[in-house]
Design a protein around this motif. Sequence first.
Motif, PDB file in Angstrom:
ATOM      1  N   CYS A 190      -2.878   3.750  -3.802  1.00 57.90           N
ATOM      2  CA  CYS A 190      -2.146   2.583  -3.316  1.00 57.90           C
ATOM      3  C   CYS A 190      -2.909   1.300  -3.655  1.00 57.90           C
ATOM      4  CB  CYS A 190      -1.977   2.707  -1.802  1.00 57.90           C
ATOM      5  SG  CYS A 190      -1.351   1.218  -1.018  1.00 57.90           S
TER       6      CYS A 190
ATOM      7  N   GLN B  72      -2.561  -1.520  -2.326  1.00 62.52           N
ATOM      8  CA  GLN B  72      -2.779  -2.326  -1.114  1.00 62.52           C
ATOM      9  C   GLN B  72      -3.997  -1.839  -0.333  1.00 62.52           C
ATOM     10  OE1 GLN B  72      -0.467  -4.631  -1.212  1.00 62.52           O
ATOM     11  NE2 GLN B  72       1.110  -3.575  -2.407  1.00 62.52           N
ATOM     12  N   CYS B  73      -4.049  -0.518  -0.046  1.00 63.07           N
ATOM     13  CA  CYS B  73      -5.104  -0.020   0.833  1.00 63.07           C
ATOM     14  C   CYS B  73      -6.023   0.984   0.152  1.00 63.07           C
ATOM     15  CB  CYS B  73      -4.488   0.589   2.096  1.00 63.07           C
ATOM     16  SG  CYS B  73      -3.667   2.165   1.802  1.00 63.07           S
TER      17      CYS B  73
ATOM     18  N   CYS C 122       3.138   4.451  -0.386  1.00 65.20           N
ATOM     19  CA  CYS C 122       1.875   4.854   0.219  1.00 65.20           C
ATOM     20  C   CYS C 122       2.191   5.474   1.585  1.00 65.20           C
ATOM     21  CB  CYS C 122       0.982   3.635   0.389  1.00 65.20           C
ATOM     22  SG  CYS C 122      -0.538   4.002   1.252  1.00 65.20           S
TER      23      CYS C 122
ATOM     24  N   CYS D  22      -0.258   3.292   4.424  1.00 60.41           N
ATOM     25  CA  CYS D  22       0.164   1.974   4.919  1.00 60.41           C
ATOM     26  C   CYS D  22       1.667   1.751   4.794  1.00 60.41           C
ATOM     27  CB  CYS D  22      -0.620   0.856   4.224  1.00 60.41           C
ATOM     28  SG  CYS D  22      -0.156   0.586   2.503  1.00 60.41           S
TER      29      CYS D  22
HETATM   30 ZN   LIG Z   1      -1.496   1.903   1.192  1.00 60.12          ZN
END
Ligand SMILES: [Zn+2]
Length: 151
Positions: free
Chosen positions: A113, A115-116, A138, A141
């Motif tokens: 992912c 983002q995270c 994901c 998240c």
């Molecule tokens: Zn994520």
Amino acid sequence: MVEKLARARAAVAAVEDPEIPVLTIEDLGILRDVRLDGDTVEVTITPTYSGCPAMIAIGLEIETALARAGFPKSQVRSVLSPAWTTDWMSEAGRRKLLAYGIAPPNPNALPSCPQCGSENTEQISAFGSTACKALYRCLACREPFDAFKCH
Ligand SMILES: [Zn+2]
């Protein structure tokens, strides 16, 4: 002559991918060769996959960039073999892709992912915002994200 070629190469290398403007065609690894034949610049590219509509746009972008750099005569050739693989994408390209929110290609596993960083992801659709990307989600998240398709 060498300087002229370096100038032509720099102009071509700076051309951005129309689908992912943070990446240049050099980052993507689709720029194979730039050479001079008299006044004509011959550019060889290998499409990320055959039939990618972005390739027509890239050809035009290359010609425009060269004309602006003082090379009005150019020829863009597509070579399909050996086929482009995501291995040709540069490290800088992978970093830029991730920073842009697109998971870089990962041939051995599901993409992480952007983002995270979680590896706990699932594919939602084989087609993302463009044909060259797939849509993932994901599971950590819950954010959906685009991932570059592997070949
Ligand atoms: Zn994520």
